[in-house]
Design a protein around this motif. Structure first.
Motif, mmCIF file in Angstrom:
data_model
loop_
_atom_site.group_PDB
_atom_site.id
_atom_site.type_symbol
_atom_site.label_atom_id
_atom_site.label_comp_id
_atom_site.label_asym_id
_atom_site.label_seq_id
_atom_site.Cartn_x
_atom_site.Cartn_y
_atom_site.Cartn_z
ATOM 1 N N ARG A 36 -14.577 7.174 -1.503
ATOM 2 C CA ARG A 36 -14.481 7.298 -2.925
ATOM 3 C C ARG A 36 -13.998 8.679 -3.451
ATOM 4 O O ARG A 36 -13.260 8.707 -4.326
ATOM 5 N N ARG A 37 -14.463 9.826 -2.756
ATOM 6 C CA ARG A 37 -14.188 11.109 -3.344
ATOM 7 C C ARG A 37 -12.763 11.726 -2.552
ATOM 8 O O ARG A 37 -12.354 12.832 -3.179
ATOM 9 N N ILE A 38 -12.500 11.151 -1.386
ATOM 10 C CA ILE A 38 -11.610 12.090 -0.723
ATOM 11 C C ILE A 38 -10.306 11.111 -0.508
ATOM 12 O O ILE A 38 -9.423 11.534 -0.908
ATOM 13 N N VAL A 39 -10.434 9.968 0.254
ATOM 14 C CA VAL A 39 -9.564 9.230 0.640
ATOM 15 C C VAL A 39 -8.669 8.257 -0.719
ATOM 16 O O VAL A 39 -7.389 8.452 -0.825
ATOM 17 N N LEU A 40 -9.597 7.942 -1.836
ATOM 18 C CA LEU A 40 -8.819 7.074 -2.868
ATOM 19 C C LEU A 40 -8.088 7.775 -3.674
ATOM 20 O O LEU A 40 -7.144 7.800 -4.198
ATOM 21 N N PRO A 41 -8.649 9.345 -4.211
ATOM 22 C CA PRO A 41 -7.848 10.122 -4.813
ATOM 23 C C PRO A 41 -6.416 10.513 -4.283
ATOM 24 O O PRO A 41 -5.430 10.848 -4.969
ATOM 25 N N MET A 42 -6.647 10.678 -2.887
ATOM 26 C CA MET A 42 -5.313 10.796 -2.188
ATOM 27 C C MET A 42 -4.278 10.012 -2.023
ATOM 28 O O MET A 42 -3.202 10.085 -1.842
ATOM 29 N N SER A 43 -4.662 8.907 -2.367
ATOM 30 C CA SER A 43 -4.012 7.588 -2.096
ATOM 31 C C SER A 43 -3.533 7.123 -3.452
ATOM 32 O O SER A 43 -3.095 5.795 -3.228
ATOM 33 N N LYS A 44 -3.311 7.957 -4.503
ATOM 34 C CA LYS A 44 -3.101 7.168 -5.585
ATOM 35 C C LYS A 44 -1.478 6.748 -5.823
ATOM 36 O O LYS A 44 -1.059 5.984 -6.089
ATOM 37 N N GLY A 45 -0.848 7.741 -4.822
ATOM 38 C CA GLY A 45 0.695 7.328 -4.795
ATOM 39 C C GLY A 45 1.051 5.905 -4.187
ATOM 40 O O GLY A 45 1.594 5.104 -4.735
ATOM 41 N N VAL A 46 0.433 5.516 -2.999
ATOM 42 C CA VAL A 46 0.662 4.630 -2.084
ATOM 43 C C VAL A 46 0.307 3.436 -2.897
ATOM 44 O O VAL A 46 0.563 2.226 -3.286
ATOM 45 N N THR A 47 -1.017 3.534 -3.630
ATOM 46 C CA THR A 47 -1.718 2.380 -4.540
ATOM 47 C C THR A 47 -0.903 2.143 -5.795
ATOM 48 O O THR A 47 -0.784 0.953 -5.950
ATOM 49 N N ALA A 48 -0.125 3.170 -6.398
ATOM 50 C CA ALA A 48 0.696 2.894 -7.505
ATOM 51 C C ALA A 48 1.950 1.989 -7.014
ATOM 52 O O ALA A 48 2.257 1.195 -7.832
ATOM 53 N N VAL A 49 2.647 2.384 -5.792
ATOM 54 C CA VAL A 49 3.544 1.685 -5.365
ATOM 55 C C VAL A 49 3.204 0.063 -5.010
ATOM 56 O O VAL A 49 4.159 -0.555 -5.263
ATOM 57 N N ILE A 50 2.066 0.018 -4.423
ATOM 58 C CA ILE A 50 1.672 -1.492 -4.137
ATOM 59 C C ILE A 50 1.583 -2.068 -5.207
ATOM 60 O O ILE A 50 1.971 -3.356 -5.413
ATOM 61 N N ALA A 51 0.937 -1.590 -6.096
ATOM 62 C CA ALA A 51 0.608 -2.202 -7.617
ATOM 63 C C ALA A 51 1.818 -2.626 -8.255
ATOM 64 O O ALA A 51 1.931 -3.726 -8.907
ATOM 65 N N MET A 52 2.548 -1.717 -8.110
ATOM 66 C CA MET A 52 4.000 -2.121 -8.983
ATOM 67 C C MET A 52 4.634 -3.316 -8.298
ATOM 68 O O MET A 52 5.265 -4.063 -8.923
ATOM 69 N N LEU A 53 4.620 -3.220 -6.854
ATOM 70 C CA LEU A 53 5.251 -4.119 -6.211
ATOM 71 C C LEU A 53 4.797 -5.483 -6.553
ATOM 72 O O LEU A 53 5.641 -6.561 -6.589
ATOM 73 N N TYR A 54 3.432 -5.682 -6.699
ATOM 74 C CA TYR A 54 2.763 -6.894 -6.866
ATOM 75 C C TYR A 54 3.035 -7.091 -8.439
ATOM 76 O O TYR A 54 3.161 -8.453 -8.877
ATOM 77 N N ALA A 55 2.782 -6.280 -9.147
ATOM 78 C CA ALA A 55 3.254 -6.638 -10.484
ATOM 79 C C ALA A 55 4.600 -7.087 -10.854
ATOM 80 O O ALA A 55 4.863 -8.112 -11.694
ATOM 81 N N VAL A 56 5.667 -6.679 -10.132
ATOM 82 C CA VAL A 56 7.013 -7.152 -10.344
ATOM 83 C C VAL A 56 7.178 -8.585 -9.831
ATOM 84 O O VAL A 56 7.856 -9.574 -10.215
#
Length: 146
Positions: A36-56
């Motif tokens: 929650r405090r280390i890995v997820l904040p570091m993965s904002k970029g890849v999470t945003a990319v995956i979210a955008m691919l799914y949204a499109v």
């Protein structure tokens, strides 16, 4: 989840330095806290990319409507736009094939079709600038290294 997205996410999580997580554990963090405090904040970029691919993907999804909906009134926007652009069914032609509205001639069909394509792309074009800074970094960092 799509296999490509899973591979990108896994490669990104494997690229996070183990020392960062070890130092958090030494400080007394549990596995959930490290996530929650280390890995997820570091993965904002890849999470945003995956979210955008799914949204499109969901925005452009009209195949389910083709398969399951028989009532034209329940079609999603993409299906209505597809019907007009591909099959040339005019939204503006009046009864008896009249191509004028209130004495004014309608714009050419090609211009209307192209404007419909722009309307279909508009939500993606609005969201992309907010995700753009993460997009390149998320795809490159999460890419398979070899």
């Amino acid at each position: 989840m799509a296999a490509f997205n899973l591979v990108v996410m896994r490669a990104f999580f494997m690229s996070i330095p183990q020392e960062v997580m070890d130092s958090a554990r030494i400080d007394g963090a549990s596995e959930f806290t490290v996530l929650r405090r280390i890995v997820l904040p570091m993965s904002k970029g890849v999470t945003a990319v995956i979210a955008m691919l799914y949204a499109v993907g969901y925005w452009n999804n009209f195949f389910d409507a083709v398969l399951y909906l028989n009532d034209n009134a329940k079609w999603p926007l993409q299906m209505v736009l597809r019907q007009y652009v591909l099959q040339g069914q005019s939204m503006f032609v009046g009864q008896g094939g009249d191509t004028t509205i209130a004495g004014r001639a309608l714009p050419p069909d090609l211009a209307i079709k192209m404007s419909i394509v722009v309307v279909a792309l508009l939500p993606v074009l609005v969201v992309y600038p907010f995700v753009q800074k993460h997009f390149t970094k998320g795809v490159i960092i999460g890419a398979i290294k070899g």
